[in-house]
Design a protein around this motif. Structure first.
Motif, mmCIF file in Angstrom:
data_model
loop_
_atom_site.group_PDB
_atom_site.id
_atom_site.type_symbol
_atom_site.label_atom_id
_atom_site.label_comp_id
_atom_site.label_asym_id
_atom_site.label_seq_id
_atom_site.Cartn_x
_atom_site.Cartn_y
_atom_site.Cartn_z
ATOM 1 N N SER A 119 0.973 -1.105 -0.031
ATOM 2 C CA SER A 119 -0.027 0.039 0.012
ATOM 3 C C SER A 119 0.858 1.338 0.079
ATOM 4 C CB SER A 119 -1.026 0.171 1.035
ATOM 5 O OG SER A 119 -1.834 1.109 1.110
ATOM 6 N N LEU A 120 1.806 1.482 0.681
ATOM 7 C CA LEU A 120 2.800 2.304 0.859
ATOM 8 C C LEU A 120 3.501 2.730 -0.558
ATOM 9 C CD1 LEU A 120 4.329 2.239 4.459
ATOM 10 C CD2 LEU A 120 2.814 3.759 3.771
ATOM 11 N N LEU A 121 4.127 1.870 -1.057
ATOM 12 C CA LEU A 121 4.843 1.844 -2.252
ATOM 13 C C LEU A 121 4.124 1.861 -3.436
ATOM 14 C CD1 LEU A 121 7.189 1.426 -0.182
ATOM 15 C CD2 LEU A 121 8.436 0.263 -2.068
ATOM 16 N N TYR A 122 3.042 1.092 -3.546
ATOM 17 C CA TYR A 122 2.345 0.740 -4.745
ATOM 18 C C TYR A 122 0.904 0.916 -4.888
ATOM 19 C CZ TYR A 122 6.849 -1.732 -4.944
ATOM 20 O OH TYR A 122 8.324 -2.194 -4.898
ATOM 21 N N ASN A 123 0.380 1.433 -3.676
ATOM 22 C CA ASN A 123 -1.187 1.799 -3.737
ATOM 23 C C ASN A 123 -2.021 0.535 -3.950
ATOM 24 O OD1 ASN A 123 -1.219 4.541 -3.041
ATOM 25 N ND2 ASN A 123 -0.550 5.063 -4.932
ATOM 26 N N ARG A 124 -1.353 -0.708 -3.636
ATOM 27 C CA ARG A 124 -2.218 -1.913 -3.779
ATOM 28 C C ARG A 124 -2.410 -2.244 -2.483
ATOM 29 N NH1 ARG A 124 1.303 -6.552 -5.169
ATOM 30 N NH2 ARG A 124 -0.671 -7.402 -6.120
ATOM 31 N N ASN A 161 -7.993 0.574 6.011
ATOM 32 C CA ASN A 161 -6.817 1.030 5.315
ATOM 33 C C ASN A 161 -5.654 0.053 5.538
ATOM 34 O OD1 ASN A 161 -8.055 3.583 4.381
ATOM 35 N ND2 ASN A 161 -7.824 4.303 6.362
ATOM 36 N N SER A 162 -5.000 -0.611 4.454
ATOM 37 C CA SER A 162 -3.911 -1.240 4.561
ATOM 38 C C SER A 162 -2.600 -0.724 5.126
ATOM 39 C CB SER A 162 -3.741 -1.989 3.318
ATOM 40 O OG SER A 162 -4.787 -2.674 2.379
ATOM 41 N N HIS A 163 -2.577 0.639 4.947
ATOM 42 C CA HIS A 163 -1.287 1.497 5.250
ATOM 43 C C HIS A 163 -1.498 1.684 6.745
ATOM 44 C CE1 HIS A 163 -3.906 4.711 4.387
ATOM 45 N NE2 HIS A 163 -2.732 5.474 4.686
ATOM 46 N N ARG A 164 -2.475 1.523 7.262
ATOM 47 C CA ARG A 164 -2.761 1.738 8.920
ATOM 48 C C ARG A 164 -3.232 0.728 9.654
ATOM 49 N NH1 ARG A 164 -5.825 7.642 9.337
ATOM 50 N NH2 ARG A 164 -4.765 7.566 11.288
ATOM 51 N N CYS A 165 -2.786 -0.431 9.139
ATOM 52 C CA CYS A 165 -3.245 -1.672 9.727
ATOM 53 C C CYS A 165 -1.954 -2.216 10.550
ATOM 54 C CB CYS A 165 -3.741 -2.911 8.878
ATOM 55 S SG CYS A 165 -4.299 -4.214 9.682
ATOM 56 N N LEU A 166 -2.193 -2.287 11.777
ATOM 57 C CA LEU A 166 -1.200 -3.195 12.768
ATOM 58 C C LEU A 166 -1.525 -4.469 13.022
ATOM 59 C CD1 LEU A 166 -0.053 -1.487 16.068
ATOM 60 C CD2 LEU A 166 -0.394 -3.947 15.889
ATOM 61 N N LYS A 187 11.559 5.926 6.113
ATOM 62 C CA LYS A 187 11.924 7.453 6.029
ATOM 63 C C LYS A 187 12.460 7.642 5.007
ATOM 64 C CE LYS A 187 11.598 8.361 10.850
ATOM 65 N NZ LYS A 187 12.452 8.764 12.240
ATOM 66 N N SER A 188 13.431 7.037 4.709
ATOM 67 C CA SER A 188 14.493 7.281 3.277
ATOM 68 C C SER A 188 13.702 7.386 2.024
ATOM 69 C CB SER A 188 15.561 6.408 3.106
ATOM 70 O OG SER A 188 15.110 5.220 2.944
ATOM 71 N N LEU A 189 12.530 6.523 2.188
ATOM 72 C CA LEU A 189 11.824 6.504 0.865
ATOM 73 C C LEU A 189 10.904 7.751 0.681
ATOM 74 C CD1 LEU A 189 10.756 2.467 0.587
ATOM 75 C CD2 LEU A 189 12.699 3.722 -0.711
ATOM 76 N N VAL A 190 10.384 8.052 1.808
ATOM 77 C CA VAL A 190 9.517 9.353 1.884
ATOM 78 C C VAL A 190 10.385 10.557 1.311
ATOM 79 C CG1 VAL A 190 8.294 10.950 3.149
ATOM 80 C CG2 VAL A 190 8.113 8.459 3.856
ATOM 81 N N LEU A 191 11.582 10.453 1.930
ATOM 82 C CA LEU A 191 12.565 11.607 1.566
ATOM 83 C C LEU A 191 12.920 11.813 0.206
ATOM 84 C CD1 LEU A 191 15.052 11.505 4.418
ATOM 85 C CD2 LEU A 191 13.260 13.222 4.112
ATOM 86 N N SER A 246 4.396 11.767 1.690
ATOM 87 C CA SER A 246 4.628 11.951 3.100
ATOM 88 C C SER A 246 3.387 12.111 4.027
ATOM 89 C CB SER A 246 5.419 13.402 3.086
ATOM 90 O OG SER A 246 4.516 14.243 2.604
ATOM 91 N N SER A 247 2.241 12.245 3.331
ATOM 92 C CA SER A 247 0.988 12.148 3.934
ATOM 93 C C SER A 247 0.526 10.670 4.593
ATOM 94 C CB SER A 247 -0.146 13.201 3.207
ATOM 95 O OG SER A 247 -0.361 12.672 2.257
ATOM 96 N N LYS A 248 0.814 9.954 3.410
ATOM 97 C CA LYS A 248 0.071 8.618 3.781
ATOM 98 C C LYS A 248 1.229 7.922 4.876
ATOM 99 C CE LYS A 248 -1.036 4.749 0.951
ATOM 100 N NZ LYS A 248 -1.347 3.768 -0.215
ATOM 101 N N TYR A 249 2.416 8.451 4.762
ATOM 102 C CA TYR A 249 3.435 7.638 5.724
ATOM 103 C C TYR A 249 2.854 8.197 6.938
ATOM 104 C CZ TYR A 249 7.874 6.925 8.378
ATOM 105 O OH TYR A 249 8.619 6.345 9.162
ATOM 106 N N ALA A 250 2.723 9.617 7.361
ATOM 107 C CA ALA A 250 2.180 10.116 8.474
ATOM 108 C C ALA A 250 0.921 9.308 9.038
ATOM 109 C CB ALA A 250 1.929 11.600 8.323
#
Length: 329
Positions: free
Chosen positions: A41-46, A57-62, A122-126, A132-136
């Motif tokens: 989800s973070l990298l490819y929106n899958r 939300n897959s990117h917000r799942c623990l 973090k490095s991929l965000v930079l 950056s908003s999705k990472y947050a």
């Protein structure tokens, strides 16, 4: 954060192997592990099937477990390390010798573990490869999947832990093998959605596929299934579908579904990963087409309708009525 006492109660070799598998150990007996779908989800929106079906939300799942070392099954299909896999022994059924960690500790440190996992992005965000908003957003989970490994209902403070996550604004999906019906019925706080994971369709297949530590647990599963209708939360019967081992019994599974009537049924493919690769063959992993055929056979015998599918996850969602799954987020 890892509690030093963990080394005193479980074999060091087990601890080292789990660390190598990227488990973030929490306290004495819990763990968090990055789900592949968080990464996708973070990298490819899958996104995973839970997002597609239920709006999670897959990117917000623990993804976590309060019982990393404790289970009453040795399922053939399970990815977890079992004593037989590495020639070690530990007590999977008794409480940890120092006692169970309080739910507040598990809650707090599971979030810390998730943020530690995400720090590597973090490095991929930079570099602009991740929003950056999705990472947050990812740093602040809104969904907890208590499903990673082990049997969570062995943790005596499970209801309290669920309540802490819910108070923090999270939905909670609990996956159990259903062998402790009293633990389910007495939960002080219900999950947002309850899954009973089923591989067997009768006692004989139960002994063969789940390899229970106690042979009377099949009756306990049936008691848990009886409870489903009385629970004030959505319920799911998840059939872990293993080619050549249980997909030849749609009639038997249909009989169970017709009797207990869960809100949803999932036919989900066994995946040939982790330590299951030493117990099963790659040929035992069904294709998505295999899963669709199996789901249609279940639907024909139950009156359930196919209302969703995810090819990437090899899963079909069925429900008794033609309804859209409830969106939780």
């Amino acid at each position: 954060m890892l509690d030093d006492s963990i080394m005193a109660f479980y074999p060091q070799e087990l601890h080292l192997r789990l660390k190598k598998q990227k488990y973030q150990l929490v306290g004495t007996h819990s763990a968090v592990k990055k789900c592949n779908w968080l990464h996708q989800s973070l990298l490819y929106n899958r996104v995973c099937y839970k997002e597609k079906f239920f709006g999670i939300n897959s990117h917000r799942c623990l993804q976590m477990s309060p019982t990393l070392f404790h289970c009453n099954f040795h399922c053939l299909h399970c990815w977890r390390i079992m004593p037989e896999d590495i020639g070690l022994a530990w007590d999977e059924l008794s409480p940890p010798k120092q006692g169970w960690d309080p739910p507040e500790k598990v809650f707090k440190e599971s979030f810390e573990a998730q943020r530690k996992i995400l720090s590597g992005y973090k490095s991929l965000v930079l570099k602009g490869k991740i929003s950056s908003s999705k990472y947050a957003e990812a740093l602040n989970p809104t969904q907890v999947a208590i499903s990673l490994t082990g049997e969570p209902t062995l943790y005596p403070f499970l209801g309290d832990l669920i309540e802490l996550y819910k108070k923090a604004g999270c939905t909670v999906f609990l996956v159990t093998n259903g062998t402790l019906p009293n633990a389910i019925s007495s939960l002080s706080s219900l999950p947002t959605q309850l899954y009973i994971s089923l591989t067997a369709y009768d006692y004989e297949s139960f002994i063969k596929l789940n390899r229970p530590l106690s042979k009377n647990l099949w009756e306990s599963i049936l008691k848990s299934l009886e409870i489903l209708k009385s629970l004030e939360c959505p319920t799911v019967l998840r059939i872990t579908s293993i080619k050549g081992l249980n997909m030849n019994a749609p009639d038997a599974f249909a009989k169970i579904i017709n009797k207990y009537e869960p809100l949803y049924v999932e036919t989900k493919a066994y995946m040939h990963i982790g330590y299951s690769m030493y117990r099963l063959k790659r040929e035992n992993m069904p294709s998505h087409d295999d899963i669709k055929i199996f789901a249609k056979l279940i639907a024909e015998r139950t009156g359930y309708n196919i209302i969703g599918e995810s090819k990437a996850s090899r899963v079909i969602l069925l429900s008794k009525k033609l309804i859209s799954p409830k969106k939780f987020n």
